[in-house]
Design a protein around this motif. Structure first.
Motif, PDB file in Angstrom:
ATOM      1  N   TYR A 232      44.685  60.054  38.886  1.00 46.34           N
ATOM      2  CA  TYR A 232      46.029  60.531  38.594  1.00 46.34           C
ATOM      3  C   TYR A 232      45.974  62.039  38.407  1.00 46.34           C
ATOM      4  CZ  TYR A 232      50.428  61.611  36.668  1.00 46.34           C
ATOM      5  OH  TYR A 232      51.648  62.207  36.482  1.00 46.34           O
ATOM      6  N   ARG A 236      51.943  68.242  38.866  1.00 46.78           N
ATOM      7  CA  ARG A 236      51.608  69.457  39.602  1.00 46.78           C
ATOM      8  C   ARG A 236      50.119  69.574  39.844  1.00 46.78           C
ATOM      9  NH1 ARG A 236      55.771  71.653  35.399  1.00 46.78           N
ATOM     10  NH2 ARG A 236      54.533  70.094  34.327  1.00 46.78           N
TER      11      ARG A 236
ATOM     12  N   GLN B  23      66.915  50.837  51.346  1.00 40.35           N
ATOM     13  CA  GLN B  23      66.780  51.943  50.402  1.00 40.35           C
ATOM     14  C   GLN B  23      67.415  53.219  50.929  1.00 40.35           C
ATOM     15  OE1 GLN B  23      62.596  51.841  49.672  1.00 40.35           O
ATOM     16  NE2 GLN B  23      62.836  50.472  47.916  1.00 40.35           N
ATOM     17  N   ASN B  27      70.075  55.151  48.716  1.00 37.99           N
ATOM     18  CA  ASN B  27      69.860  56.523  48.258  1.00 37.99           C
ATOM     19  C   ASN B  27      70.804  57.523  48.901  1.00 37.99           C
ATOM     20  OD1 ASN B  27      67.745  55.580  46.725  1.00 37.99           O
ATOM     21  ND2 ASN B  27      66.237  55.984  48.320  1.00 37.99           N
ATOM     22  N   THR B 211      58.762  61.639  37.902  1.00 35.82           N
ATOM     23  CA  THR B 211      57.647  61.654  36.960  1.00 35.82           C
ATOM     24  C   THR B 211      58.137  62.222  35.634  1.00 35.82           C
ATOM     25  OG1 THR B 211      55.988  61.929  38.710  1.00 35.82           O
ATOM     26  CG2 THR B 211      55.378  62.635  36.515  1.00 35.82           C
ATOM     27  N   ILE B 225      56.176  55.665  30.367  1.00 36.64           N
ATOM     28  CA  ILE B 225      55.587  56.698  31.219  1.00 36.64           C
ATOM     29  C   ILE B 225      55.909  56.366  32.666  1.00 36.64           C
ATOM     30  CG2 ILE B 225      53.443  57.810  31.916  1.00 36.64           C
ATOM     31  CD1 ILE B 225      52.239  56.836  29.257  1.00 36.64           C
ATOM     32  N   LEU B 227      55.365  57.557  36.433  1.00 36.82           N
ATOM     33  CA  LEU B 227      54.582  58.426  37.299  1.00 36.82           C
ATOM     34  C   LEU B 227      54.953  58.159  38.745  1.00 36.82           C
ATOM     35  CD1 LEU B 227      51.058  57.818  35.671  1.00 36.82           C
ATOM     36  CD2 LEU B 227      52.781  59.500  35.019  1.00 36.82           C
ATOM     37  N   ASP B 228      55.373  59.181  39.440  1.00 36.77           N
ATOM     38  CA  ASP B 228      55.720  59.030  40.852  1.00 36.77           C
ATOM     39  C   ASP B 228      56.694  57.871  41.059  1.00 36.77           C
ATOM     40  OD1 ASP B 228      54.000  61.097  41.402  1.00 36.77           O
ATOM     41  OD2 ASP B 228      52.309  59.779  41.774  1.00 36.77           O
ATOM     42  N   GLY B 229      57.668  57.759  40.192  1.00 39.90           N
ATOM     43  CA  GLY B 229      58.692  56.741  40.367  1.00 39.90           C
ATOM     44  C   GLY B 229      58.289  55.347  39.949  1.00 39.90           C
ATOM     45  N   GLU B 230      57.061  55.212  39.427  1.00 41.19           N
ATOM     46  CA  GLU B 230      56.643  53.885  38.983  1.00 41.19           C
ATOM     47  C   GLU B 230      56.283  53.908  37.517  1.00 41.19           C
ATOM     48  OE1 GLU B 230      54.571  51.134  41.083  1.00 41.19           O
ATOM     49  OE2 GLU B 230      54.470  52.247  42.961  1.00 41.19           O
ATOM     50  N   TYR B 232      54.179  53.283  34.474  1.00 40.80           N
ATOM     51  CA  TYR B 232      52.765  53.038  34.249  1.00 40.80           C
ATOM     52  C   TYR B 232      52.616  52.167  33.007  1.00 40.80           C
ATOM     53  CZ  TYR B 232      47.938  53.294  33.265  1.00 40.80           C
ATOM     54  OH  TYR B 232      46.653  52.924  33.008  1.00 40.80           O
ATOM     55  N   ARG B 233      52.098  50.977  33.191  1.00 32.33           N
ATOM     56  CA  ARG B 233      52.032  50.004  32.105  1.00 32.33           C
ATOM     57  C   ARG B 233      50.682  49.985  31.404  1.00 32.33           C
ATOM     58  NH1 ARG B 233      55.753  47.435  35.359  1.00 32.33           N
ATOM     59  NH2 ARG B 233      57.543  46.616  34.226  1.00 32.33           N
ATOM     60  N   LEU B 293      48.806  64.517  31.052  1.00 35.53           N
ATOM     61  CA  LEU B 293      49.432  63.925  32.235  1.00 35.53           C
ATOM     62  C   LEU B 293      50.190  64.921  33.099  1.00 35.53           C
ATOM     63  CD1 LEU B 293      50.753  60.592  30.701  1.00 35.53           C
ATOM     64  CD2 LEU B 293      48.678  60.985  32.020  1.00 35.53           C
ATOM     65  N   ASP B 294      50.340  66.163  32.626  1.00 36.10           N
ATOM     66  CA  ASP B 294      51.042  67.163  33.417  1.00 36.10           C
ATOM     67  C   ASP B 294      52.434  66.681  33.824  1.00 36.10           C
ATOM     68  OD1 ASP B 294      51.648  69.363  34.962  1.00 36.10           O
ATOM     69  OD2 ASP B 294      50.650  68.569  36.732  1.00 36.10           O
ATOM     70  N   LEU B 295      53.213  66.301  32.839  1.00 38.09           N
ATOM     71  CA  LEU B 295      54.585  65.857  33.115  1.00 38.09           C
ATOM     72  C   LEU B 295      55.520  67.048  33.014  1.00 38.09           C
ATOM     73  CD1 LEU B 295      54.475  62.746  30.786  1.00 38.09           C
ATOM     74  CD2 LEU B 295      54.382  62.720  33.281  1.00 38.09           C
ATOM     75  N   GLY B 296      56.497  67.102  33.889  1.00 34.78           N
ATOM     76  CA  GLY B 296      57.424  68.219  33.874  1.00 34.78           C
ATOM     77  C   GLY B 296      58.703  67.950  33.110  1.00 34.78           C
ATOM     78  N   ASP B 357      63.618  46.546  46.809  1.00 32.27           N
ATOM     79  CA  ASP B 357      62.282  46.899  47.286  1.00 32.27           C
ATOM     80  C   ASP B 357      61.691  45.816  48.188  1.00 32.27           C
ATOM     81  OD1 ASP B 357      62.480  49.212  45.916  1.00 32.27           O
ATOM     82  OD2 ASP B 357      61.208  48.609  44.233  1.00 32.27           O
TER      83      ASP B 357
END
Lengths: 369, 369
Positions: A232, A236, B23, B27, B211, B225, B227-230, B232-233, B293-296, B357
């Motif tokens: 992961y 960025r 999708q 969208n 994210t 959390i 991440l990339d649209g998913e 994280y469990r 995690l470098d989250l923005g 999906d």
DNA sequence: TCAAATAATTCAACCAATAAACAAATCCGA
DNA sequence: TCGGATTTGTTTATTGGTTGAATTATTTGA
């Protein structure tokens, strides 16, 4: 869950199934037959045969004597990854050395080159020029073995963006170095953080768990986060900066400007000065990681690996105390299995993993040449 | 990078492309024509036509008047998600209420039912029986609108395993409750942590970043959390326990047994008692998350949303000080856009996201019935 | 020596996407 | 007002790739 945003054509089906067959062989302990692959994957024997033909023609698989079997029936032909197909070039630049290695498709390190010199004395371009010399040596050694390099990956102790720009590498004294522009090897080149690549190296180690944290303690402290078998990298590309997680909010000042960063309590010097404090601090920070990400395994690498026995108890004490789910599910702490070469090995592994995960691209390239 | 471990046949290609088309419509801001979908996806118009025919026959898409257009040419037929196709049933159980809602394929909440009662006074089976009553009401209301429920998802304030077992829900006083066994609605049922589902609800909110961290401050503090649209469990499904991240190692004792957990400094009571301390503590814990995690983007939800203006400065001060990459890339803090219904909405969204999906599965099921 | 068993290949059928031609419906300019 | 230009959507032949059944190949064991 998100379907990828690209259309699928029949050729994608073949690409996927080629990868499936190749990975089935790679993950198999013995040397599976076409029939065994068919059973493992759910593809028909006819399809597997066709796919295997392509993979053999592209020098990714070879036929060998089969694994011994009892009973009647025509003997199978054993399949295995070729040691003389494509290979990966792993590169590393660090404070006091440069290194390069060639890893073949089976994961064996075939060649290894190291130059010891203080890289902080050189401008980045000069350091990369020296590294290019090693790379050329490595490529020639590989060619002598019949190995064609599929690409290269470089491990750097710093923050790297997705396109290979090194934003900051404090211990090298680098800032905004455009590595791909300065290091043209005539190969696809990936650049990544050393902890990230070391984590991937640890992942490829057989039996490695698919979800774990790799913590590397050097002058700074970095971490590579592997979730479900994938690194992961963060939004960025700057994930894993565990060295600057706050442990004591009003504690020692850190070079980053904040107070009480883990780096001040569990960096190389701190470990030497007070191992117990280092272990407790590390335990506090790791508890935060586990509470957030629910990781079951933590691998201590870099400078932590030799100190593992001295640090273990202190870390585990804090984990037991501070991880909410500690009694529901244990957290395993273990030292890294790869030594100082971890990042370089991981870099080379990334390249060959690229071939194993998308053999169709390699076949197309080999075809074109 | 890891290719999934299952073979791909031609029908998988169709399944993938059905999802891709659906999708693309979902969208799209306007009502796209088949030709527009073809352009957006890279599939040919002929293929898109065939796929759209299937989706219309399965009541997932409908033809409408097109978006107005200038210039010559045959007018297009506009495509949109059907409001009367499959729907999702979102359920929530919390300390002082039960709730259910029906969301249609377009994401609109069509029905909403709430029962206020203290759930701690009831044994789990009784609480779930009450919830089942709400679920039946919801299903009947949906049926009256021509909506068939594709499944249900339940939000619970506690630790939930992958198969729906609630290990601990401290504020409900639940322990090891096998929800799927006690709540049989005749529908596929997913059970998940409320913060996780609220995070997913926030994700579906249009323009949500792919994210981010969703932090929900109630009596306890949970985080989802994405991440990339998913979502994280975590390795065992227990990620996001930010409430027990250590902020002050020797600080206030926490009910979990440790000292200095965030929950003691930024839980509901703490926020009321000392908002500045809560903000600083939250800032310290969030800095750790961002460093790792470098989250923005960080979304403050639950009890934090109404207090957002009072907390913001204090949090951002700590983020600026303690996030290593703060000057390279900013971290955005914002309040949640969904209110108290976030988790229930997220639950329903999970169900319809499942249909969007993988429409092929829904079409096959609808076919069979 | 031959039947049974297992491995691998061949071949016709089928499914799904593609490309190109075609039909439909509108705009626009003479 | 009519015919060409333009865009949408459908039809049709072709291609790529998997499947399933039949076939060939090679061994063990009675």
């Amino acid at each position: 869950m998100n379907a990828s945003r690209s259309p699928v054509r029949q050729s994608s089906v073949r690409a996927h199934n080629l990868a499936l067959v190749l990975q089935t062989v790679a993950n198999s302990a013995d040397r599976p037959s076409r029939a065994a692959i068919s059973g493992a994957t759910g593809l028909t024997r006819a399809t597997v045969s066709a796919l295997v033909d392509d993979l053999i023609a592209g020098r990714l698989l070879t036929e060998l004597d089969p694994a011994p079997r009892t009973g009647a029936g025509r003997p199978a032909a054993g399949l295995a990854l070729t040691p003389d197909g494509p290979g990966g070039l792993g590169l590393e630049i660090n404070v006091d050395y440069l290194a390069a290695c060639v890893v073949d498709l089976t994961g064996v390190v075939r060649h290894r080159f190291v130059t010891r010199a203080d890289q902080r004395l050189l401008p980045p371009a000069a350091a990369l020029a020296d590294l290019a010399v090693l790379a050329v040596q490595a490529r020639e050694a590989a060619a002598a073995d019949g190995i064609e390099l599929a690409g290269a990956a470089l491990a750097v102790p710093g923050l790297v963006t997705a396109n290979g720009l090194v934003r900051v590498a404090p211990n090298l004294d680098w800032q905004d170095v455009d590595v791909p522009a300065l290091l043209d090897l005539g190969l696809p080149l990936a650049v990544d953080n050393e902890a990230n690549l070391a984590a991937l190296g640890e992942l490829r180690t057989d039996g490695g768990p698919p979800t774990f944290l790799y913590v590397s303690g050097e002058i700074g402290i970095g971490a590579g986060i592997v979730l479900d078998g994938e690194l992961y990298r963060g939004g960025r590309g700057w994930s894993g900066e565990i060295g600057h997680v706050t442990v004591y909010p009003d504690g020692r000042p850190c070079r980053c400007g904040a107070n009480g960063c883990l780096e001040q309590y569990a960096g190389q010097e701190a470990v030497a000065a007070d191992p117990d404090l280092a272990a407790a601090s590390l335990g506090i920070a790791l508890s935060a990681v586990v509470n957030l990400l629910d990781l079951g395994v933590i691998v201590l690498g870099g400078g932590y690996a030799p100190e593992f026995d001295r640090l273990r108890d202190g870390i585990e004490t804090e984990l037991r105390r501070r991880v909410l789910t500690a009694d529901l599910a244990p957290v395993t702490l273990r030292p890294a299995t790869l030594g100082a070469d971890a990042a370089m090995r991981g870099a080379a592994d990334v390249v060959i993993a690229g071939v194993r995960d998308d053999p169709a691209r390699w076949l197309a390239r080999a075809q074109a040449v």
